[in-house]
Design an enzyme around this catalytic site. Structure first.
Site, PDB file in Angstrom:
ATOM      1  N   GLU A   1     -42.823  54.633  65.093  1.00  0.00           N
ATOM      2  CA  GLU A   1     -41.590  53.691  64.889  1.00  0.00           C
ATOM      3  C   GLU A   1     -42.244  52.119  64.468  1.00  0.00           C
ATOM      4  O   GLU A   1     -43.127  51.873  65.567  1.00  0.00           O
ATOM      5  CB  GLU A   1     -40.830  53.592  65.136  1.00  0.00           C
ATOM      6  CG  GLU A   1     -39.678  52.517  66.062  1.00  0.00           C
ATOM      7  CD  GLU A   1     -38.960  52.079  64.565  1.00  0.00           C
ATOM      8  OE1 GLU A   1     -37.989  53.163  64.060  1.00  0.00           O
ATOM      9  OE2 GLU A   1     -38.967  51.009  64.002  1.00  0.00           O
TER      10      GLU A   1
ATOM     11  N   HIS B   1     -16.961  59.452  62.878  1.00  0.00           N
ATOM     12  CA  HIS B   1     -16.249  60.218  61.888  1.00  0.00           C
ATOM     13  C   HIS B   1     -15.756  61.055  61.679  1.00  0.00           C
ATOM     14  O   HIS B   1     -16.295  62.332  61.251  1.00  0.00           O
ATOM     15  CB  HIS B   1     -16.453  59.471  59.723  1.00  0.00           C
ATOM     16  CG  HIS B   1     -16.823  58.087  59.927  1.00  0.00           C
ATOM     17  ND1 HIS B   1     -16.138  57.118  60.458  1.00  0.00           N
ATOM     18  CD2 HIS B   1     -18.166  56.921  59.887  1.00  0.00           C
ATOM     19  CE1 HIS B   1     -15.748  55.866  60.382  1.00  0.00           C
ATOM     20  NE2 HIS B   1     -17.483  55.849  60.173  1.00  0.00           N
TER      21      HIS B   1
ATOM     22  N   ILE C   1     -29.258  56.605  53.483  1.00  0.00           N
ATOM     23  CA  ILE C   1     -28.299  57.693  55.086  1.00  0.00           C
ATOM     24  C   ILE C   1     -27.489  55.797  54.923  1.00  0.00           C
ATOM     25  O   ILE C   1     -27.772  56.221  56.224  1.00  0.00           O
ATOM     26  CB  ILE C   1     -28.967  58.338  56.203  1.00  0.00           C
ATOM     27  CG1 ILE C   1     -29.851  58.248  55.548  1.00  0.00           C
ATOM     28  CG2 ILE C   1     -28.348  58.512  56.621  1.00  0.00           C
ATOM     29  CD1 ILE C   1     -29.281  60.384  54.622  1.00  0.00           C
ATOM     30  N   GLU C   2     -26.349  55.641  55.122  1.00  0.00           N
ATOM     31  CA  GLU C   2     -25.852  55.115  54.759  1.00  0.00           C
ATOM     32  C   GLU C   2     -24.594  55.453  55.730  1.00  0.00           C
ATOM     33  O   GLU C   2     -24.772  56.608  55.972  1.00  0.00           O
ATOM     34  CB  GLU C   2     -25.040  53.726  54.237  1.00  0.00           C
ATOM     35  CG  GLU C   2     -24.267  54.459  52.425  1.00  0.00           C
ATOM     36  CD  GLU C   2     -23.882  53.708  52.101  1.00  0.00           C
ATOM     37  OE1 GLU C   2     -24.135  52.261  51.966  1.00  0.00           O
ATOM     38  OE2 GLU C   2     -22.973  53.853  50.612  1.00  0.00           O
ATOM     39  N   SER C   3     -23.279  54.765  55.640  1.00  0.00           N
ATOM     40  CA  SER C   3     -22.423  55.527  56.462  1.00  0.00           C
ATOM     41  C   SER C   3     -21.194  56.426  55.685  1.00  0.00           C
ATOM     42  O   SER C   3     -21.432  56.471  54.004  1.00  0.00           O
ATOM     43  CB  SER C   3     -21.267  54.521  56.539  1.00  0.00           C
ATOM     44  OG  SER C   3     -20.509  55.058  57.720  1.00  0.00           O
TER      45      SER C   3
ATOM     46  N   CYS D   1     -21.854  36.595  80.688  1.00  0.00           N
ATOM     47  CA  CYS D   1     -22.798  35.445  80.645  1.00  0.00           C
ATOM     48  C   CYS D   1     -23.720  35.970  80.122  1.00  0.00           C
ATOM     49  O   CYS D   1     -25.196  35.425  79.361  1.00  0.00           O
ATOM     50  CB  CYS D   1     -23.193  35.549  82.313  1.00  0.00           C
ATOM     51  SG  CYS D   1     -24.724  36.505  82.685  1.00  0.00           S
TER      52      CYS D   1
HETATM   53  C1  LIG Z   1     -22.490  47.649  59.710  1.00  0.00           C
HETATM   54  C2  LIG Z   1     -22.365  49.295  60.002  1.00  0.00           C
HETATM   55  C3  LIG Z   1     -21.443  49.632  60.343  1.00  0.00           C
HETATM   56  C4  LIG Z   1     -21.535  51.866  60.512  1.00  0.00           C
HETATM   57  N1  LIG Z   1     -20.819  52.268  60.862  1.00  0.00           N
HETATM   58  C5  LIG Z   1     -21.212  53.502  60.827  1.00  0.00           C
HETATM   59  C6  LIG Z   1     -19.930  54.623  61.585  1.00  0.00           C
HETATM   60  O1  LIG Z   1     -19.340  53.958  62.005  1.00  0.00           O
HETATM   61  N2  LIG Z   1     -20.472  55.423  62.370  1.00  0.00           N
HETATM   62  C7  LIG Z   1     -21.314  56.215  60.982  1.00  0.00           C
HETATM   63  O2  LIG Z   1     -21.507  57.313  61.399  1.00  0.00           O
HETATM   64  N3  LIG Z   1     -22.127  56.050  60.380  1.00  0.00           N
HETATM   65  C8  LIG Z   1     -22.195  54.116  60.163  1.00  0.00           C
HETATM   66  N4  LIG Z   1     -22.864  53.210  59.652  1.00  0.00           N
HETATM   67  C9  LIG Z   1     -24.225  54.074  59.284  1.00  0.00           C
HETATM   68  C10 LIG Z   1     -24.644  54.497  60.004  1.00  0.00           C
HETATM   69  O3  LIG Z   1     -25.727  53.249  61.446  1.00  0.00           O
HETATM   70  C11 LIG Z   1     -26.157  54.346  59.940  1.00  0.00           C
HETATM   71  O4  LIG Z   1     -26.061  55.491  58.603  1.00  0.00           O
HETATM   72  C12 LIG Z   1     -27.308  55.222  60.620  1.00  0.00           C
HETATM   73  O5  LIG Z   1     -27.601  54.723  61.595  1.00  0.00           O
HETATM   74  C13 LIG Z   1     -29.215  55.056  59.604  1.00  0.00           C
HETATM   75  O6  LIG Z   1     -29.712  55.823  60.601  1.00  0.00           O
HETATM   76  P1  LIG Z   1     -31.319  56.432  60.227  1.00  0.00           P
HETATM   77  O7  LIG Z   1     -32.323  56.825  61.458  1.00  0.00           O
HETATM   78  O8  LIG Z   1     -31.663  56.768  58.725  1.00  0.00           O
HETATM   79  O9  LIG Z   1     -31.642  54.269  59.772  1.00  0.00           O
HETATM   80  P2  LIG Z   1     -32.524  53.279  60.939  1.00  0.00           P
HETATM   81  O10 LIG Z   1     -31.463  53.385  62.135  1.00  0.00           O
HETATM   82  O11 LIG Z   1     -32.323  51.870  60.077  1.00  0.00           O
HETATM   83  O12 LIG Z   1     -33.439  54.074  61.181  1.00  0.00           O
HETATM   84  C14 LIG Z   1     -35.262  53.060  60.922  1.00  0.00           C
HETATM   85  C15 LIG Z   1     -36.117  53.677  61.328  1.00  0.00           C
HETATM   86  O13 LIG Z   1     -37.336  53.276  60.594  1.00  0.00           O
HETATM   87  C16 LIG Z   1     -37.972  52.027  60.643  1.00  0.00           C
HETATM   88  N5  LIG Z   1     -39.271  52.407  59.825  1.00  0.00           N
HETATM   89  C17 LIG Z   1     -38.849  51.974  58.661  1.00  0.00           C
HETATM   90  N6  LIG Z   1     -40.328  51.656  57.718  1.00  0.00           N
HETATM   91  C18 LIG Z   1     -40.908  52.446  58.830  1.00  0.00           C
HETATM   92  C19 LIG Z   1     -42.484  52.236  58.396  1.00  0.00           C
HETATM   93  N7  LIG Z   1     -43.029  51.742  57.188  1.00  0.00           N
HETATM   94  N8  LIG Z   1     -42.842  52.688  59.766  1.00  0.00           N
HETATM   95  C20 LIG Z   1     -42.209  53.019  60.587  1.00  0.00           C
HETATM   96  N9  LIG Z   1     -41.149  52.844  61.076  1.00  0.00           N
HETATM   97  C21 LIG Z   1     -39.932  52.167  60.087  1.00  0.00           C
HETATM   98  C22 LIG Z   1     -37.027  50.780  61.292  1.00  0.00           C
HETATM   99  O14 LIG Z   1     -37.350  50.417  62.099  1.00  0.00           O
HETATM  100  C23 LIG Z   1     -35.930  51.895  61.832  1.00  0.00           C
HETATM  101  O15 LIG Z   1     -35.939  52.169  63.361  1.00  0.00           O
HETATM  102  C24 LIG Z   1     -22.902  52.200  59.600  1.00  0.00           C
HETATM  103  C25 LIG Z   1     -23.907  51.406  59.301  1.00  0.00           C
HETATM  104  C26 LIG Z   1     -23.658  49.537  59.001  1.00  0.00           C
HETATM  105  C27 LIG Z   1     -24.192  49.088  59.012  1.00  0.00           C
END
Ligand SMILES: Cc1cc2nc3c(=O)[nH]c(=O)nc-3n(C[C@H](O)[C@H](O)[C@H](O)COP(=O)(O)OP(=O)(O)OC[C@H]3O[C@@H](n4cnc5c(N)ncnc54)[C@H](O)[C@@H]3O)c2cc1C
Length: 489
Positions: free
Chosen positions: A33, A51, A344-346, A446
């Site tokens: 990370e 969801h 991998i969005e919502s 606070c």
């Molecule tokens: C506003 C908003 C509302 C949402 N609401 C919901 C909801 O209610 N329910 C739902 O199911 N989903 C929701 N989502 C979607 C959900 O939050 C994401 O799909 C999910 O968190 C994605 O997880 P991830 O591990 O793919 O990405 P991330 O949590 O972004 O993790 C990716 C990680 O990779 C690391 N990384 C990147 N590049 C490198 C590198 N070069 N070297 C090492 N590490 C690296 C980053 O630092 C980060 O920690 C929402 C998203 C947003 C933004």
């Protein structure tokens, strides 16, 4: 060069759940990370909803992953101690006939999600704060709320207990390849050899896959979502209230949380900047207007904080192909040794455990002989939370360790004992924000002004470093610039 069977890039909820899923097998696994702690990306800046799965287009990976993952959360919560409430959710029709929900109900049916149409009267009975102009709602009983940071921390802690190695402040830089076979990766902390890499880099998943020579047309264009957090003492809403969704977003919600605060948001603004999580005046005005439509009685004095998260929305405009409606979950043919996760969005938070299971299945399909460990332990023991205990339990804890009797965060009632336990946990908290995400310290009205100097002192003492080295969230966010005369004397 250290060798691992699998290296996971990214410690968001997808990387953390994947690490836990792989820790069940006799594989050596490293998760890297780039930030100072896990869960600092989208995974802890979202609406925290599990969801039910009515919204994704039928036939998409989003719909499939959501459907498979939703029922997994009860067991995950029980095994890993992740705060989770299956509250159900309401998609509330306002100023429009309830017929607008018919299409959504049909989509839910196609996705295998149970729903119930409820009348305006019934909606008002279940949530009296809803706008009385409601025409009724679509109720999805399987939706729920989760603590989004615990959803990252708990599975990764369990993975560490089962042998996974975690390196924070370690950024992926490039692949080491021979022809089209991945042999390892270069990082900011040296090179590592491996047989497989899992791309779970969220907003940066496009850059990682491009370095492997995969999907050169795929581009993440973040979509920002802004929020208000409301003081829990002001107003109580235990429901999840959605408006009718649009093409690009589920709309501006009003919802409770596992922690008792109310969230208002998010909007959906496309932005070219992957690191800009600043809120804007316009964005906040938009979410306030949206919340007032759903729940007119929310007052501005309830607001205690704001934040924004960035959705990893994938597009491929160059080839006139639009990935924005779906996840990418694949072992691409162009290269050997990559499991590629993109866009991998919502509902990515909801779907993470099913995505992790799909990674395991893809590896099996690719011929990987996965042997289950005899001693895999699925249970991650919870650490005591002082303010969740009875008086007798609190007294017993203080008798055992007096640090549980010293209150450090008065709003959230977090004790020194809890902070010290997090600093020495399997995924040690080394910054102020790391402690905040693990304990919810500093999240009351606070906003940490009372606890912050005390937490700096505790971190300094427990980590054995100068207070000048203690940061809010990693290098460059130090709290103190120099020692005062008194301290020097
Ligand atoms: C506003 C908003 C509302 C949402 N609401 C919901 C909801 O209610 N329910 C739902 O199911 N989903 C929701 N989502 C979607 C959900 O939050 C994401 O799909 C999910 O968190 C994605 O997880 P991830 O591990 O793919 O990405 P991330 O949590 O972004 O993790 C990716 C990680 O990779 C690391 N990384 C990147 N590049 C490198 C590198 N070069 N070297 C090492 N590490 C690296 C980053 O630092 C980060 O920690 C929402 C998203 C947003 C933004």
């Amino acid at each position: 060069m250290n060798f691992y069977d699998v290296i996971i890039i990214g410690g968001g909820v997808v990387g953390c759940m994947t690490a836990r899923a792989l820790s069940r097998y006799t594989l050596s696994v490293l998760l890297i990370e780039k930030e100072s702690d896990i869960g600092m990306g989208a995974s802890s800046a979202n609406s925290a909803i599990i969801h039910s799965g009515e919204d994704p287009m039928p036939g998409t990976l989003k719909a499939e992953m959501n459907r498979l993952a939703n029922p997994m959360w009860d067991q995950l919560s029980a095994e890993l101690g992740i705060p989770f409430k299956r509250t159900g959710a309401y998609i509330v029709a306002l100023d429009e006939p309830c017929g607008c929900l018919d299409a959504l109900q049909e989509r839910a049916r196609e996705n295998g999600v149970s729903t119930e149409m409820i009348s305006a009267d019934e909606m008002m009975k279940r949530e009296p704060r809803v706008n009385p102009a409601t025409a009724g709602a679509l109720y999805t009983p399987t939706a729920g709320m989760v603590d989004p940071f615990a959803a990252c921390l708990a599975p990764l802690e369990n993975a560490v207990m089962n042998g996974v190695t975690v390196m924070t402040e370690t950024a992926f830089i490039d692949f080491i390849k021979e022809g089209n076979r991945i042999l390892g990766i270069k990082t900011s902390r040296g090179d590592f050899a491996c047989r497989w890499v899992v791309n779970a880099a969220g907003l940066y998943s496009d850059e990682v896959m491009h370095k492997a020579g995969v999907r050169p047309d795929f581009k993440i264009t973040p979509r920002k979502g802004e929020y208000y957090i409301l003081d829990k003492s002001e107003i109580q809403i235990d429901n999840i209230l959605f408006p009718v969704p649009t093409e690009v977003s589920k709309g501006i919600l009003v919802l409770g949380s596992t922690h008792g605060n109310i969230l208002v948001g998010p909007n959906s603004q496309s932005t070219p900047e992957k690191e800009n999580r600043a809120v804007t005046q316009m964005g906040l005005a938009e979410i306030w207007a949206g919340s007032q439509r759903l729940v007119p009685s929310i007052a501005p004095r309830s607001i205690i904080a704001v934040f924004a998260g960035l959705r990893a929305t994938g597009n491929a405009h160059a080839l006139n192909v639009d990935y924005s409606h779906d996840f990418v979950i694949e072992i691409p043919k162009e290269v050997h040794g990559l499991v590629n996760l993109g866009g991998i969005e919502s509902p990515g938070l909801t779907s993470a455990p099913a995505i992790a299971q799909r990674v395991v299945d893809l590896l099996k399909d690719a011929g990987e002989k996965l042997v289950e460990k005899k001693n895999f332990n699925p249970i991650r023991p919870e650490r005591p939370r002082f303010n969740h205990l009875s008086h007798d339990e609190q007294a017993a804890l203080v008798a055992k360790d007096p640090r549980y009797g010293r209150m450090i965060c008065r709003c959230e009632m977090i004790t020194e004992g809890e902070i010290v336990a997090e600093i020495h946990s399997p995924l040690p908290a080394k910054t102020y924000d790391a402690i905040k995400r693990r304990t919810w310290l500093g999240t009351g009205r606070c906003l940490g002004s009372f606890d912050m100097p005390r937490v700096v002192a505790i971190l300094s003492q427990e980590l054995g470093v100068s207070p000048l080295e203690i940061t809010k969230k990693g290098a460059g966010s130090e709290f103190l610039v120099r020692l005062t005369k008194d301290v020097e004397a």
